[in-house]
Design a protein around this motif. Structure first.
Motif, PDB file in Angstrom:
ATOM      1  N   PHE A 167     -83.662  -0.035 -29.556  1.00 25.89           N
ATOM      2  CA  PHE A 167     -84.272   1.098 -28.855  1.00 25.89           C
ATOM      3  C   PHE A 167     -83.214   2.153 -28.539  1.00 25.89           C
ATOM      4  CE2 PHE A 167     -85.064   3.107 -24.733  1.00 25.89           C
ATOM      5  CZ  PHE A 167     -86.287   3.715 -24.957  1.00 25.89           C
ATOM      6  N   VAL A 427     -91.790  -0.529 -28.437  1.00 27.79           N
ATOM      7  CA  VAL A 427     -90.388  -0.120 -28.337  1.00 27.79           C
ATOM      8  C   VAL A 427     -90.115   1.067 -29.262  1.00 27.79           C
ATOM      9  CG1 VAL A 427     -88.038  -0.812 -28.947  1.00 27.79           C
ATOM     10  CG2 VAL A 427     -89.425  -2.300 -27.534  1.00 27.79           C
ATOM     11  N   SER A 431     -89.443   4.919 -28.007  1.00 26.65           N
ATOM     12  CA  SER A 431     -88.188   5.568 -28.389  1.00 26.65           C
ATOM     13  C   SER A 431     -88.457   6.931 -29.034  1.00 26.65           C
ATOM     14  CB  SER A 431     -87.400   4.674 -29.345  1.00 26.65           C
ATOM     15  OG  SER A 431     -88.061   4.536 -30.587  1.00 26.65           O
TER      16      SER A 431
END
Length: 455
Positions: A167, A427, A431
């Protein structure tokens, strides 16, 4: 005779292995700045580990890995130890986890050692730019030890380390892409002002339109293949939301106030960020465990139904060389190389990447008495990049490689299989959102804080 000549050549470069990165007394190394060569060699270590990981996950490696005592079912055994692992399913991924664990430990070690190094006069700077042979031995030693880690919950725990590290690395990739886009736009605009303006501006327009066209085509394909009229609601939201935000940042980048505060901003940068966002969105959707919303590339090309292409009865049968994994590796290679040679003039990017503006960008060659060009130490007055942060960046890159090569699949301890998980999807998507917000901040920050220097 050829072997003797090769040995002599290796002996002539021995000082490069045990000496400093620039090899001031060694003519076998290229002319460059001390800081650049050091970063390139450390990046080479990372790429070497990546190559080993790729080789170990290739089909057919299971046979060789069965020879490791206590590793696989049907392989060499250790008295009193049972082999519970089905190597046909997980052994390649287990190898990648251990190799990347070793690289992460290696870079964490140097990240801790190099904290608060201010110049090359610090004794620790010699460790940073020299003793390469011993560093290689340390990496090999850690790697060998990693393969003797008991199974237990290692893979499950290290998977979550990989999630968090990847991430953060995706955000660093975005920062590097922003920097690259700014540098690209700055150089071409300067060339247009100094020379054939029509040619250079046409080039900027062409690549801007190309990036937006590819991003738009990706959105259309996403809606066509990764959504269903009565299903895949989360995919519809991901695509639509990211598309709207990309339109917003494109409009903001050309607002008069933003242009006045940041003349270097423009649609070229926004087009690159838009295309990268579409890639991250696609990468996230390919990790959805719902196979109806996540058709395999083979099924799309051969027009086979998703249920036929990926039966649910074989969750462990996966391949690392899918399209999104290959694209991820290409972007990783570009960003790693760019991070090793970059010297940005963008103050915001320098603050985010812990580098110093302008340092190390000047020519660093000097001609010795022997008439050969050598590398100079360009960090006597101050380092051009944060040593500790650079190693931390490579640590995160190691985790990103681990997750990319394993398709972000989570090892299942009970079934010894690799399975897609929704945490990997969220994730990646989060991001992309944070990255878009970061880019938007680089556009509006000079407007909100006009008294600060953001150029």
């Amino acid at each position: 005779m050829g072997a003797c000549m090769a040995l002599c050549s290796l002996a002539s470069c021995a000082s490069c292995l045990c000496g400093s990165a620039p090899c001031l007394l060694c003519g076998c190394c290229p002319s460059s700045n001390n800081s650049t060569v050091t970063r390139l060699v450390f990046s080479f270590f990372l790429l070497l580990g990546t190559l080993v990981s790729v080789i170990m996950i290739l089909p057919g490696m299971e046979t060789q890995l069965r020879k490791i005592p206590g590793f696989c079912q049907g392989g060499t055994t250790i008295p009193g130890v049972e082999n519970h692992v089905n190597c046909d399913v997980i052994v390649g991924y287990k190898s990648v986890y251990r190799m990347c664990f070793a690289m992460a430990c290696f870079f964490f070690l140097f990240s801790a050692i190099m904290i608060r190094v201010k110049s090359s006069k610090d004794p620790r700077a010699a460790i940073q730019s020299g003793f390469w042979f011993f560093k290689f031995l340390i990496l090999v030693g850690i790697t060998v030890g990693a393969f003797f880690i008991p199974d237990g919950t290692f893979h499950d725990v290290w998977f979550y380390f990989g999630i968090v590290g990847s991430f953060m690395f995706i955000l660093i990739q975005l920062i590097l892409l922003i920097d690259f886009a700014h540098s690209w736009n700055e150089v071409w605009v300067r060339n247009a002002e100094e020379g054939n303006s029509k040619c250079w501006f046409s080039g900027l327009l062409f690549f801007t339109v190309l990036h937006y066209a590819l991003a738009f085509a990706a959105v259309v394909l996403f809606y066509l293949y990764y959504t269903k009229p009565d299903n895949c609601t989360d995919h519809k939201f991901f695509i639509s939301f990211n598309l709207i935000v990309c339109v917003i940042i494109s409009v903001v980048s050309i607002l008069p106030k933003v242009q006045d505060a940041s003349p270097q901003s423009g649609l070229l940068q926004s087009s690159i960020i838009t295309l990268y966002t579409m890639y991250v969105t696609w990468s996230a959707m390919t990790n959805n465990p719902n196979r109806e919303c996540n058709p395999s590339l083979l099924s799309l090309v051969s027009n086979i139904s998703t249920t036929e292409a990926m039966p649910t009865s074989s969750p462990g049968m996966v391949q690392w060389w899918d399209a999104q994994g290959i694209v991820g590796l290409v972007i990783f290679l570009f960003c790693t190389f760019y991070a090793s040679i970059r010297s940005s003039s963008n103050a915001q990017v320098n603050r985010l990447m812990q580098t110093e503006e302008g340092k190390g960008a000047m020519g660093g060659e000097e001609v010795g008495k022997d008439g050969m060009r050598h590398v100079v130490d360009n960090e006597e007055d101050g380092v051009t990049y944060n040593y500790s942060f650079f190693h931390f960046h490579l640590l995160l890159a190691s985790l990103y490689i681990m997750m990319t090569l394993t398709n972000w699949y989570k090892p299942d301890i009970t079934t010894q299989a690799m399975q897609s998980t929704m945490p990997a999807v969220w994730v990646k998507i989060s991001s992309s959102w944070l990255g878009l917000g970061l880019y938007l901040w680089t556009l509006v920050a000079p407007v909100i804080f006009p008294n600060r220097d953001f150029n």
